[in-house]
Design a protein around this motif. Structure first.
Motif, short mmCIF file in Angstrom:
data_model
loop_
_atom_site.label_atom_id
_atom_site.label_comp_id
_atom_site.label_asym_id
_atom_site.label_seq_id
_atom_site.Cartn_x
_atom_site.Cartn_y
_atom_site.Cartn_z
N ARG A 237 -44.24 14.50 34.94
CA ARG A 237 -43.22 13.47 34.75
C ARG A 237 -42.01 13.69 35.66
NH1 ARG A 237 -41.07 9.49 31.41
NH2 ARG A 237 -38.82 9.69 31.27
N GLU A 238 -41.66 14.94 35.82
CA GLU A 238 -40.50 15.25 36.66
C GLU A 238 -40.73 14.75 38.10
OE1 GLU A 238 -38.15 19.29 37.78
OE2 GLU A 238 -39.30 19.30 35.91
N LYS B 89 -38.75 11.79 40.21
CA LYS B 89 -38.19 12.05 41.54
C LYS B 89 -38.69 11.00 42.53
CE LYS B 89 -37.94 16.85 41.94
NZ LYS B 89 -38.73 17.97 42.37
#
Ligand code: ATP
Length: 394
Positions: A374-375, A379
């Protein structure tokens, strides 16, 4: 349980003083030692009244057709169809028959094949076998009892091959002659497209449709009925774990259809939307078969296609294509992004088709292994949103 229902039926018919019989498939299957949870009951008299009284004991769901004097009771274990004994005559070949109340003997006479003409008297538990159906069951023969049977109702052509393929029975010689004559005389064209397609669905819903479809081909039923499409007779006994098995088998049956064939079939049989999209998905995949060689193009070719169509291609094509499809299934597991449109909105973009474009791009990056969690997704999303805000192409 069988014994219980028989006792209930016996009790009922004695209590209200009518003759009731189990007829058709249930008796046939009992003699063949086959399980059957469909019970057809014929009542000499008021079948609907009988059905309501029966359901007071069975406590199932009852559905009544006053016009046809029929009722259906569904319980946890059984489905019972109850009719008032009737006789029928056909005013025009291929049309539905005109019906009037009658005796058991008349009711038996209107039935399709001797193997379906046995009746079990629920009071005495005796089998009534006017047309030697038990012998035909023993000798594995499908036989009509009058020469106009296929002319009156040409759907019996499909029924004959359905029983033949399902039970491994032969169509008796004279019956087969009548069946072939009916096919070559084109009697089937007196039947509505809906009724024909219903017979095809019944065949495809069988546990093992393949031998039945082979018989359809053997008797050349496909020649005139399906817009000239050469029907496929392989892989039809397979089912889908996810997706609609009937649609999948339909797509296999018509796997050889061209664009024009598919159009013709859809128009002729007024098929549902998913049948049209399934056929066109197969044509589209076939057209792009040479692209099924690396991840991005595999994903792009298959991503919007129906699972039934992809599975049909998988069943029918060679090892390379099978492997590409298996790869797609692996890729599709990654298909879910953890972010969605709400995340884009939060970054200040007004909802528009650009949302889908951005999410598709991030998904592709995920498939290609450039992003993992998810990170990473957030981004990448930020990067694309900034680009859009600057008026750049993403
Ligand atoms: P299945 O095992 O396929 O359910 P079934 O014998 O119960 O077999 P149904 O289609 O439920 O078949 O029909 C019930 C009975 O009604 C048949 O056994 C047959 O006697 C009679 N029947 C059904 N359709 C026809 C037809 N087109 N012409 C004459 N009789 C028919």
């Amino acid at each position: 349980m069988d014994r219980d229902i028989l006792l209930i039926l016996k009790d009922m018919s004695e209590k209200i003083g009518v003759n009731a019989y189990i007829v058709g498939g249930y008796v046939r299957d009992k003699l063949l030692n086959l399980e059957s949870d469909d019970i057809d009951i014929t009542v000499e008299g008021d079948g609907i009244k009988f059905a309501f009284m029966l359901n007071e004991i069975l406590n199932g769901d009852i559905e009544v057709h006053d016009k046809f004097e029929t009722a259906k009771i569904k319980t946890r274990d059984f489905e019972l169809d109850i009719v008032s004994a009737r006789k029928e005559h056909y005013e025009r070949p291929g049309m539905l028959p005109v019906v009037q109340r009658a005796s058991l003997a008349d009711d038996i006479k209107r039935r399709d094949f001797t193997i379906n003409m046995l009746a079990l008297d629920v009071k005495t538990n005796q089998i009534i076998d006017i047309y030697n159906g038990a012998d035909d069951i023993k000798n594995k023969l499908i036989r009509v009892v009058h020469d106009k049977s296929f002319v009156d109702d040409p759907t019996r052509i499909f029924r004959a091959i359905r029983y033949s393929g399902r039970l491994g029975f032969k169509i008796e010689q004279h019956t087969e002659w009548l069946l072939r004559k009916s096919i070559s005389d084109g009697d089937i064209f007196n039947v509505s497209a809906d009724r024909i397609m219903n017979e095809i669905y019944l065949i495809l819903k069988e546990k093992n449709p393949e031998p039945i479809v082979k018989l359809m081909k053997y008797y050349q039923l496909d020649k005139e009925l399906f817009c000239g499409i050469k029907i496929n007779t392989t892989n039809l006994n397979t089912s889908l774990e996810k997706g609609n098995t009937l649609l999948y088998r339909f797509l296999l049956l018509f796997y050889n259809a061209t664009n024009e064939d598919a159009d013709c079939l859809i128009r002729k049989y007024n098929l549902k939307r998913e049948y049209l999209s399934g056929l066109s998905d197969i044509l589209n995949i076939k057209m792009n078969m040479s692209n099924l060689n690396e991840n991005v193009s595999i994903f792009n070719t298959l991503k919007d296609k129906r699972i039934e169509a992809i599975s049909a291609v998988h069943a029918m094509e060679d090892l390379n294509i099978k492997q590409a499809i298996e790869k797609y299934y692996d890729l599709a597991k990654l298909k879910r992004l953890e972010i969605n449109g709400d995340d884009i909105k939060r970054l200040g973009l007004q909802p528009s088709p650009i949302y889908k474009e951005i999410l598709d791009k991030i998904l592709m990056d995920k498939i290609l292994g450039k992003i993992k969690d998810r990170e990473d997704e957030i981004k990448t999303l930020l990067h694309y949103v900034e680009k859009v805000k600057r008026g750049e192409k993403i």
